[in-house]
Scaffold this motif. Structure first.
Motif, PDB file in Angstrom:
ATOM      1  N   VAL A   1       0.826  -1.206   0.000  1.00 18.53           N
ATOM      2  CA  VAL A   1       0.000   0.000   0.000  1.00 18.53           C
ATOM      3  C   VAL A   1       0.864   1.262   0.000  1.00 18.53           C
ATOM      4  CG1 VAL A   1      -1.683   1.321   1.353  1.00 18.53           C
ATOM      5  CG2 VAL A   1      -1.986  -1.137   1.030  1.00 18.53           C
ATOM      6  N   GLY A   2       2.023   1.202   0.613  1.00 17.33           N
ATOM      7  CA  GLY A   2       2.922   2.351   0.620  1.00 17.33           C
ATOM      8  C   GLY A   2       3.347   2.804  -0.762  1.00 17.33           C
ATOM      9  N   ASP A   3       3.258   1.916  -1.738  1.00 12.21           N
ATOM     10  CA  ASP A   3       3.611   2.299  -3.110  1.00 12.21           C
ATOM     11  C   ASP A   3       2.666   3.367  -3.661  1.00 12.21           C
ATOM     12  OD1 ASP A   3       5.700   0.454  -3.113  1.00 12.21           O
ATOM     13  OD2 ASP A   3       4.432  -1.151  -3.916  1.00 12.21           O
ATOM     14  N   VAL A   4       1.449   3.417  -3.149  1.00 12.54           N
ATOM     15  CA  VAL A   4       0.482   4.427  -3.589  1.00 12.54           C
ATOM     16  C   VAL A   4       0.997   5.817  -3.232  1.00 12.54           C
ATOM     17  CG1 VAL A   4      -1.845   5.325  -3.258  1.00 12.54           C
ATOM     18  CG2 VAL A   4      -1.469   2.852  -3.455  1.00 12.54           C
ATOM     19  N   GLY A   5       1.366   6.018  -1.982  1.00 17.43           N
ATOM     20  CA  GLY A   5       1.869   7.311  -1.547  1.00 17.43           C
ATOM     21  C   GLY A   5       3.148   7.705  -2.244  1.00 17.43           C
ATOM     22  N   SER A   6       4.013   6.736  -2.476  1.00 17.06           N
ATOM     23  CA  SER A   6       5.263   7.037  -3.177  1.00 17.06           C
ATOM     24  C   SER A   6       4.991   7.545  -4.583  1.00 17.06           C
ATOM     25  CB  SER A   6       6.147   5.780  -3.227  1.00 17.06           C
ATOM     26  OG  SER A   6       6.530   5.392  -1.924  1.00 17.06           O
ATOM     27  N   ALA A   7       4.027   6.918  -5.276  1.00 16.06           N
ATOM     28  CA  ALA A   7       3.700   7.335  -6.639  1.00 16.06           C
ATOM     29  C   ALA A   7       3.101   8.743  -6.657  1.00 16.06           C
ATOM     30  CB  ALA A   7       2.733   6.337  -7.266  1.00 16.06           C
ATOM     31  N   ILE A   8       2.233   9.045  -5.688  1.00 20.14           N
ATOM     32  CA  ILE A   8       1.647  10.379  -5.595  1.00 20.14           C
ATOM     33  C   ILE A   8       2.732  11.417  -5.337  1.00 20.14           C
ATOM     34  CG2 ILE A   8       0.164  11.847  -4.163  1.00 20.14           C
ATOM     35  CD1 ILE A   8      -1.648   9.350  -3.801  1.00 20.14           C
ATOM     36  N   ASP A   9       3.571  11.153  -4.370  1.00 22.22           N
ATOM     37  CA  ASP A   9       4.647  12.064  -3.987  1.00 22.22           C
ATOM     38  C   ASP A   9       5.598  12.302  -5.157  1.00 22.22           C
ATOM     39  OD1 ASP A   9       6.849  13.354  -2.757  1.00 22.22           O
ATOM     40  OD2 ASP A   9       6.467  12.333  -0.870  1.00 22.22           O
ATOM     41  N   ASP A  10       6.019  11.235  -5.799  1.00 20.06           N
ATOM     42  CA  ASP A  10       6.970  11.372  -6.909  1.00 20.06           C
ATOM     43  C   ASP A  10       6.386  12.220  -8.034  1.00 20.06           C
ATOM     44  OD1 ASP A  10       8.670   9.780  -5.473  1.00 20.06           O
ATOM     45  OD2 ASP A  10       8.410   7.988  -6.733  1.00 20.06           O
ATOM     46  N   TYR A  11       5.115  12.012  -8.330  1.00 18.74           N
ATOM     47  CA  TYR A  11       4.510  12.784  -9.413  1.00 18.74           C
ATOM     48  C   TYR A  11       4.413  14.269  -9.045  1.00 18.74           C
ATOM     49  CZ  TYR A  11       1.272  14.839 -12.640  1.00 18.74           C
ATOM     50  OH  TYR A  11       0.697  15.684 -13.560  1.00 18.74           O
TER      51      TYR A  11
ATOM     52  N   PRO B   1       5.508  26.239 -10.036  1.00 20.84           N
ATOM     53  CA  PRO B   1       5.543  26.468  -8.590  1.00 20.84           C
ATOM     54  C   PRO B   1       5.229  25.195  -7.810  1.00 20.84           C
ATOM     55  CG  PRO B   1       4.304  28.199  -9.709  1.00 20.84           C
ATOM     56  CD  PRO B   1       4.579  27.154 -10.735  1.00 20.84           C
ATOM     57  N   ALA B   2       5.944  25.007  -6.717  1.00 22.42           N
ATOM     58  CA  ALA B   2       5.755  23.809  -5.900  1.00 22.42           C
ATOM     59  C   ALA B   2       4.374  23.798  -5.267  1.00 22.42           C
ATOM     60  CB  ALA B   2       6.823  23.738  -4.815  1.00 22.42           C
ATOM     61  N   LEU B   3       3.791  22.613  -5.184  1.00 21.62           N
ATOM     62  CA  LEU B   3       2.526  22.407  -4.494  1.00 21.62           C
ATOM     63  C   LEU B   3       2.776  21.538  -3.269  1.00 21.62           C
ATOM     64  CD1 LEU B   3       0.259  21.637  -7.581  1.00 21.62           C
ATOM     65  CD2 LEU B   3       0.452  23.812  -6.359  1.00 21.62           C
ATOM     66  N   GLY B   4       2.039  21.808  -2.199  1.00 24.56           N
ATOM     67  CA  GLY B   4       2.219  21.047  -0.971  1.00 24.56           C
ATOM     68  C   GLY B   4       1.232  19.904  -0.867  1.00 24.56           C
ATOM     69  N   ILE B   5       1.700  18.757  -0.356  1.00 25.32           N
ATOM     70  CA  ILE B   5       0.844  17.586  -0.117  1.00 25.32           C
ATOM     71  C   ILE B   5       0.492  17.559   1.364  1.00 25.32           C
ATOM     72  CG2 ILE B   5       0.648  15.081  -0.231  1.00 25.32           C
ATOM     73  CD1 ILE B   5       2.910  15.109  -2.309  1.00 25.32           C
ATOM     74  N   LEU B   6      -0.787  17.659   1.675  1.00 24.34           N
ATOM     75  CA  LEU B   6      -1.178  17.582   3.079  1.00 24.34           C
ATOM     76  C   LEU B   6      -0.809  16.218   3.655  1.00 24.34           C
ATOM     77  CD1 LEU B   6      -2.668  20.240   2.636  1.00 24.34           C
ATOM     78  CD2 LEU B   6      -4.529  19.325   4.011  1.00 24.34           C
ATOM     79  N   GLU B   7      -0.308  16.222   4.871  1.00 19.76           N
ATOM     80  CA  GLU B   7       0.115  14.989   5.526  1.00 19.76           C
ATOM     81  C   GLU B   7      -0.825  14.572   6.645  1.00 19.76           C
ATOM     82  OE1 GLU B   7       4.183  15.430   6.720  1.00 19.76           O
ATOM     83  OE2 GLU B   7       4.895  15.693   4.651  1.00 19.76           O
ATOM     84  N   ASP B   8      -1.638  15.506   7.147  1.00 16.45           N
ATOM     85  CA  ASP B   8      -2.520  15.190   8.282  1.00 16.45           C
ATOM     86  C   ASP B   8      -3.795  14.474   7.865  1.00 16.45           C
ATOM     87  OD1 ASP B   8      -0.747  16.360  10.030  1.00 16.45           O
ATOM     88  OD2 ASP B   8      -1.759  18.304  10.024  1.00 16.45           O
TER      89      ASP B   8
ATOM     90  N   TYR C   1       2.199  10.435   0.523  1.00 15.20           N
ATOM     91  CA  TYR C   1       3.585  10.861   0.431  1.00 15.20           C
ATOM     92  C   TYR C   1       4.490   9.666   0.719  1.00 15.20           C
ATOM     93  CZ  TYR C   1       2.467  11.258   5.397  1.00 15.20           C
ATOM     94  OH  TYR C   1       2.019  11.008   6.671  1.00 15.20           O
ATOM     95  N   ARG C   2       5.742   9.793   0.325  1.00 21.73           N
ATOM     96  CA  ARG C   2       6.707   8.699   0.442  1.00 21.73           C
ATOM     97  C   ARG C   2       7.220   8.587   1.870  1.00 21.73           C
ATOM     98  NH1 ARG C   2      10.032   5.702  -2.768  1.00 21.73           N
ATOM     99  NH2 ARG C   2       9.272   6.674  -4.707  1.00 21.73           N
TER     100      ARG C   2
ATOM    101  N   ARG D   1       6.057   0.475   4.480  1.00 22.63           N
ATOM    102  CA  ARG D   1       5.544  -0.149   3.268  1.00 22.63           C
ATOM    103  C   ARG D   1       4.050  -0.415   3.338  1.00 22.63           C
ATOM    104  NH1 ARG D   1       9.051  -5.222   1.690  1.00 22.63           N
ATOM    105  NH2 ARG D   1       8.207  -4.738  -0.394  1.00 22.63           N
ATOM    106  N   GLY D   2       3.523  -0.602   4.535  1.00 17.05           N
ATOM    107  CA  GLY D   2       2.106  -0.912   4.669  1.00 17.05           C
ATOM    108  C   GLY D   2       1.819  -2.359   4.316  1.00 17.05           C
ATOM    109  N   PRO D   3       0.547  -2.765   4.383  1.00 21.76           N
ATOM    110  CA  PRO D   3       0.192  -4.157   4.067  1.00 21.76           C
ATOM    111  C   PRO D   3       0.398  -4.457   2.589  1.00 21.76           C
ATOM    112  CG  PRO D   3      -1.778  -2.845   4.447  1.00 21.76           C
ATOM    113  CD  PRO D   3      -0.625  -1.979   4.824  1.00 21.76           C
TER     114      PRO D   3
END
Length: 275
Positions: A149-159, A166-173, A192-193, A197-199
């Motif tokens: 499941v952690g691969d989902v956040g990594s893909a979002i973050d990388d993109y 201009p940089a955009l911020g990814i909310l973490e909360d 986010y990355r 790793r998650g399940p």
């Protein structure tokens, strides 16, 4: 499952088919709410047309009454990131808003969100929404091709961090989640990355993937209504979300009319219907 970790609920094919029916009702309800988002409309008007679609389909809202939430959708305008309460606010030309809704059909949940720009749009807001949506689809594609499941956040973050401009911020909360017989279930789906790793991704897993991006800093506050989350610097925000099922033959986007075929096809992923 490690001791103390919330248990993931894995669904059968029949259960995921019911979730698909809930997802189709939700997609239609969101279509209607998006269509009502015009200058001069009240945010309460969007809530009303959404609720009518659910009622006509014999579905119920999973937002209404959730920890006391007073509406069937969240409508979050401009600097409001998430959990905005519909009411008498009148939409203005150039507003950007996220419409987040869900429903229950035969005991199974669906959850989805879209960003809408009212009237004449600021190009910076268009970019914000487009990047947020594209990041969501890359997270969904990672669910099809990844191992955890952690691969989902990594893909979002990388993109998000690869996009020019201009940089955009990814909310973490505020993050995505499992979904099934409840709206919010394990596991958390980070946007986010991290080193977590998650399940493992395996058949029966159903997730709501929902990145939230802002044009400024990621710091937020909750207003006095105890629900509405706003950026502390007043920067504008976007949220996109789909519920997605993993099954033996692939993935299917439960809350997209076409199961995700058009957008995932652009990323080299072919979603497979539940049958």
């Amino acid at each position: 499952m490690a001791f103390g970790q919330p248990k993931v609920q894995y669904k059968s094919m029949d259960q995921m088919r019911t979730m698909r029916q809930a997802g189709l009702v939700l997609a239609t309800a969101l279509d209607t709410a998006v269509g009502a988002a015009v200058p001069g409309a009240r945010t309460a008007d969007l809530n009303s047309v959404f609720a009518e679609v659910l009622s006509d389909a014999n579905a119920t809202s999973n937002f209404l009454g959730y920890y006391g939430f007073p509406a069937t959708i969240c409508v979050s305008v401009n600097e409001e990131v998430v959990h905005g309460i519909p009411g008498e606010r009148v939409l203005q030309d150039g507003d950007i808003l996220s419409i987040d809704g869900g429903c229950i059909l035969d005991g199974w949940h669906a959850d989805s969100a879209r960003t809408v720009i009212v009237g004449e749009a600021d190009p910076a807001d268009v970019r914000l929404s487009e990047v947020t949506e594209a990041a969501m689809w890359r997270g969904i594609a990672a669910l099809a091709t990844g191992s955890h499941v952690g691969d989902v956040g990594s893909a979002i973050d990388d993109y998000v961090h690869s996009v020019d401009g201009p940089a955009l911020g990814i909310l973490e909360d505020y993050v995505g989640h499992g979904i099934g017989t409840e709206m919010h279930q394990a596991p958390d789906v980070l946007n986010y990355r991290t080193n977590h790793r998650g399940p493992k991704i395996r058949p029966g897993l159903c997730l709501a993937i929902e990145p939230m991006l802002v044009r400024g800093a990621i710091d937020t506050a909750v207003l006095s209504d105890d629900w509405t989350v706003v950026t502390t610097d007043g920067s504008r925000a976007s949220q996109w979300e789909h519920s997605v099922a993993v099954h033996d033959a692939g993935i299917w986007v439960l809350t997209a009319h076409d199961g995700g075929a058009s957008r995932l096809g652009e990323l080299g992923v072919t979603p497979v219907p539940l049958g």
